[in-house]
Design an enzyme around this catalytic site. Structure first.
Site, PDB file in Angstrom:
ATOM      1  CB  SER A 120     -36.458 -51.744 -35.955  1.00 40.09           C
ATOM      2  OG  SER A 120     -36.330 -51.566 -37.330  1.00 40.09           O
TER       3      SER A 120
ATOM      4  CE  LYS B  68     -38.655 -56.878 -35.741  1.00 37.34           C
ATOM      5  NZ  LYS B  68     -37.672 -55.763 -35.693  1.00 37.34           N
TER       6      LYS B  68
ATOM      7  CB  SER C  59     -38.261 -53.761 -39.049  1.00 37.89           C
ATOM      8  OG  SER C  59     -37.478 -54.089 -37.907  1.00 37.89           O
TER       9      SER C  59
END
Ligand code: GLN
Length: 483
Positions: free
Chosen positions: A175, A76, A151
């Site tokens: 997330s 990420k 997210s």
């Protein structure tokens, strides 16, 4: 080749069926071909990947082994990667190359994992749809008109579309678990302090936690093994030995006490999801688990408390982006105040600005007691509810989300509508508990997740329950059409 899980890749590499370099090149080509539909990557690190793959192959040739040695993954884009853009999904950091690797990145690289790239995400991890990214929205591979969750939407979409077997992610209020649910993956948010936050760009420091996103519990165990452990660079990292997570996958569920909170089945839950959750409960009962109704009476206060605490911490964490030290700087500032104002005004998107304002307001003199302190008190009550429940049960089970993935743009004009979707996930962050989401079926062709929560440091228990469930169900093996 792209269909293989991390566990299958590890076996194939050990048996010399293929090399890490071959596999890496296949996946890089697949990403180039298919990702334009999804937008799940912000940066591809092709050269680094091939270099790491060759090094892993050489280590294997020298007799080394390990489940992650030569395994392709992605990070990420809020994990700092030395010399590589680390954008956090923001224009503010579009030009930022991290000067060092996050502990998670360094640990996985040392274990021999191959970094294919950096995945798209909501700006500064604020969101549940991956629509606040400065690099554009990510599409859900199960239906390109729908969001993949957020997210960590880029990591989720990429793994679900078989662009790679697993990716790192972070979870401040859901997330990891919510995008896992929206894309038919297994995702684990570890106990707060289990995985180092050093080099993970901060959103809300008392809630943020890194963890794995993969297709199976078995793969989450492999990836978590490479991520977890004490780090003296993170003052909230916990100095507890890391158990062998893969070794905990063989336990019987006979007599396992599963608590199902009655508050979870309120009016807000899509009845079709409720039915799938009941099916998964029955499946676990068949495997020997005992079901008990429990209560989490303060759950209703968790969303308002979270949406005070998280923005408050964010407003403090994001004050470092001032146009001076890193990131975006406006053109021709008239003076220092103008530099701050315009750099931040231009660099941050609307959701980030909204949260900085909410957080700064909640922390300001006169409102601190009314909002921030009150929210902290609720946080303790939420934690106490779990402590009481875990006196009676080993695991808590429920839906991960009240609804399946919504259409792109559907909640853009109403941020509170999106915040309400976090109802089942944020309590674990407020309490610091570990939580896992795993595939439990489909509604209108869109995946649905079931969430499991466990007491502190019982990641192994979560992974085992999910693994036993996955040995007896095939939801997690379904592949989105076109990928
Ligand atoms: N949806 C939540 C938020 O926007 C959680 C995000 C996260 O876990 N990073 O704050």
């Amino acid at each position: 080749m792209h269909q293989m899980t991390l566990a299958e890749i590890a076996r194939g590499l050990a048996d010399k069926k293929f090399s890490s370099e071959e596999l890496t090149k296949v996946l890089l080509a697949r990403i180039t071909q298919l990702d334009p539909q999804l937008n799940s990557f912000i940066s591809l690190t092709e050269e680094l990947a091939v270099e790491q793959a060759k090094a892993a192959d050489a280590r294997r040739a020298n007799g080394e082994s390990g489940a992650l040695l030569g395994a392709p993954i992605a990070h990420k884009d809020l994990f700092c990667t030395q010399g590589i853009r680390t954008s956090c999904g923001s224009k503010m950091l579009d030009n930022f190359k991290a000067p060092y690797d996050a502990t998670v990145v360094a640990k996985l690289a040392a274990a021999g994992a191959v970094t294919l790239g950096k995945t798209n995400m909501d700006e500064f991890a604020m969101g549940s749809a991956n629509e606040s990214s400065w690099y554009g929205a990510v599409k859900n591979p199960w239906n390109l008109d729908h969001v993949p969750g957020g997210s960590s939407g880029g990591s989720a979409a990429a793994v679900a579309a078989r662009l790679l077997p697993a990716a790192t992610a972070t979870d401040t209020g859901g997330s990891i678990r919510q995008p896992a649910a929206f894309t038919n993956l297994t995702g684990l948010k570890p106990t707060y302090g289990r995985v180092s936050r050093w080099g993970m760009i901060a959103y809300a420091s008392s809630l943020d936690q890194g963890g794995p996103l993969a297709r199976t519990a078995e793969d989450c165990a492999i990836l978590l093994q490479g991520m977890a452990g004490f780090d003296q660079n993170d003052s909230t990292s916990i100095d507890e030995p890391v158990p062998d997570y893969s070794a905990s996958l063989g336990d019987s569920l006979q007599g396992l006490r599963i608590g199902v909170p009655k508050e979870y089945f309120s009016a807000g839950l899509d009845p079709r999801i409720a039915e799938l959750i009941q099916n998964s409960i029955q499946q676990l009962q068949k495997l020997g688990a005992v079901i008990k109704e429990i209560s989490l009476p303060n759950m209703q206060h968790a969303i308002p408390a979270y949406y005070v605490i998280a923005p408050a911490e964010a407003s403090s964490n994001l004050s470092r982006f001032d146009g001076v030290r890193f990131g975006h700087r406006c053109e021709n500032p008239e003076n220092l105040i103008d530099l701050y104002k315009r750099s931040r005004g231009e660099g941050f998107g609307p959701e980030v600005q909204r949260r900085i304002m909410v957080g700064a307001y909640a922390l300001s003199a006169g409102y601190y007691d009314a909002y921030y302190l009150k929210a902290q008190k609720i946080r303790r009550l939420v934690k106490n509810d779990f402590m009481t429940a875990f006196n009676e049960v080993d695991i808590i089970l429920g839906p991960t989300t009240p609804n399946p993935a919504w259409k792109l743009g559907a909640k853009n004009s109403d941020p509170v509508a999106a915040y309400l979707e976090d109802v089942y996930t944020i309590t674990a962050n407020l309490a610091g508990l570990p939580g896992l989401s795993m595939p439990a079926g489909f509604v209108d062709g869109l995946p649905v997740g079931v969430q499991l929560l466990a007491p502190y440091f019982q990641e192994g228990r979560l992974l085992n329950v999910a693994h036993q469930y996955q040995l007896n169900t095939d939801w997690h093996t379904r592949t989105p059409t076109g990928f």
